[in-house]
Write a protein that holds these residues in place. Structure first.
Motif, PDB file in Angstrom:
ATOM      1  N   LEU A   1      28.264  43.094  27.982  1.00  0.00           N
ATOM      2  CA  LEU A   1      28.197  44.325  28.228  1.00  0.00           C
ATOM      3  C   LEU A   1      28.802  44.750  29.581  1.00  0.00           C
ATOM      4  O   LEU A   1      28.834  43.925  30.323  1.00  0.00           O
ATOM      5  N   PRO A   2      29.428  45.949  29.705  1.00  0.00           N
ATOM      6  CA  PRO A   2      29.816  46.394  31.065  1.00  0.00           C
ATOM      7  C   PRO A   2      28.582  46.684  32.001  1.00  0.00           C
ATOM      8  O   PRO A   2      27.508  46.562  31.366  1.00  0.00           O
ATOM      9  N   PRO A   3      28.705  46.445  33.225  1.00  0.00           N
ATOM     10  CA  PRO A   3      27.680  46.707  34.057  1.00  0.00           C
ATOM     11  C   PRO A   3      27.054  47.997  34.031  1.00  0.00           C
ATOM     12  O   PRO A   3      27.718  49.089  33.482  1.00  0.00           O
ATOM     13  N   VAL A   4      25.465  47.877  33.850  1.00  0.00           N
ATOM     14  CA  VAL A   4      24.742  49.020  33.672  1.00  0.00           C
ATOM     15  C   VAL A   4      23.788  49.525  34.812  1.00  0.00           C
ATOM     16  O   VAL A   4      23.685  48.621  35.517  1.00  0.00           O
ATOM     17  N   ILE A   5      23.196  50.823  34.713  1.00  0.00           N
ATOM     18  CA  ILE A   5      22.770  51.158  35.811  1.00  0.00           C
ATOM     19  C   ILE A   5      21.208  51.692  34.699  1.00  0.00           C
ATOM     20  O   ILE A   5      21.479  51.781  33.611  1.00  0.00           O
TER      21      ILE A   5
END
Length: 227
Positions: free
Chosen positions: A3-7
């Protein structure tokens, strides 16, 4: 898939199908894009923790995309587009025994009046595959599809029957990106027409594959078949 980086944040509410208000960990409240057209029953409760990816695109109206939600037991992927991506990855790497051994794996291919997510090819040996993301946990503890009436889904099943009649393989691949249930079935209590179409499709030779996906904020991948 990675996954792309998440917040992270807390879901305030989901509304207008494609929008969700989220309070981020720093206290700011933002509106994120919700890439899910279903009702999202059992995976969109206010107060649950969510993970958002950041497009970093200042021209995009809604910069953040809602990827995951945690219900206290497990992460659930609510971005329906991820199911197609991890299905393509798994089939391309021969990780699904019933759909392995094909020389080519093509995406978004047309048969008749429908476009299917995957086409597996060995010369003239063809297998059309439609992928569905399953987020509903039904009242009986089973994973179930759909979570809303889907005329398009019923149309796909009817077209897959035509694929079989034309002499090709056809399959439904249900990707289940949560881990708090057991078993898979059609949600006949929500869409009886889809349930009838699925029964007719299987009777006609359309194959059904249901797989659990392991979900973390860093990656999602198919882990095991659901029986």
């Amino acid at each position: 898939m990675t996954l792309p980086p998440v917040i992270f944040g807390t879901l305030i509410k989901r509304y207008k199908r494609f929008l969700a208000d989220v309070e981020l960990e720093d206290g700011n409240v933002i509106t994120a894009h919700c890439p899910n057209t279903g009702r999202m029953t059992t995976c969109a409760e206010p107060g649950w923790r969510v993970a958002l990816s950041d497009s970093a695109n200042p021209k995009r109206k809604y910069r953040f995309t809602w990827e995951l939600v945690h219900n206290g037991d497990c992460w659930i992927c609510v971005n329906t587009g991820r199911a197609n991506q991890i299905a393509f990855e798994a089939v391309s790497n021969n990780l699904i025994p019933g759909l392995s051994g094909y020389a080519e794996v093509l995406r978004e291919q047309t048969f008749g009046n429908s476009r299917f997510d995957l086409l597996l090819k060995n010369g003239d040996d063809l297998c059309y595959v439609e992928v569905k993301n399953v987020t509903l946990l039904a009242y009986d503890g089973c994973y179930a599809f759909p979570d809303a009436v889907t005329e398009r889904g019923t149309k796909h099943l009817n077209e897959l029957i035509k694929v079989v009649k034309a002499g090709h393989r056809a399959a439904m691949l249900y990707v289940i990106p949560r881990s708090d249930g057991s078993g898979f079935r059609s949600a006949h209590e929500i869409d009886p027409q889809y349930a009838d179409a699925l029964e007719a499709a299987t009777a006609s030779g359309v194959e059904v594959h249901a797989w659990l996906a392991e979900v973390t904020p860093k990656e999602i991948y198919l882990s095991e078949p659901v029986v």
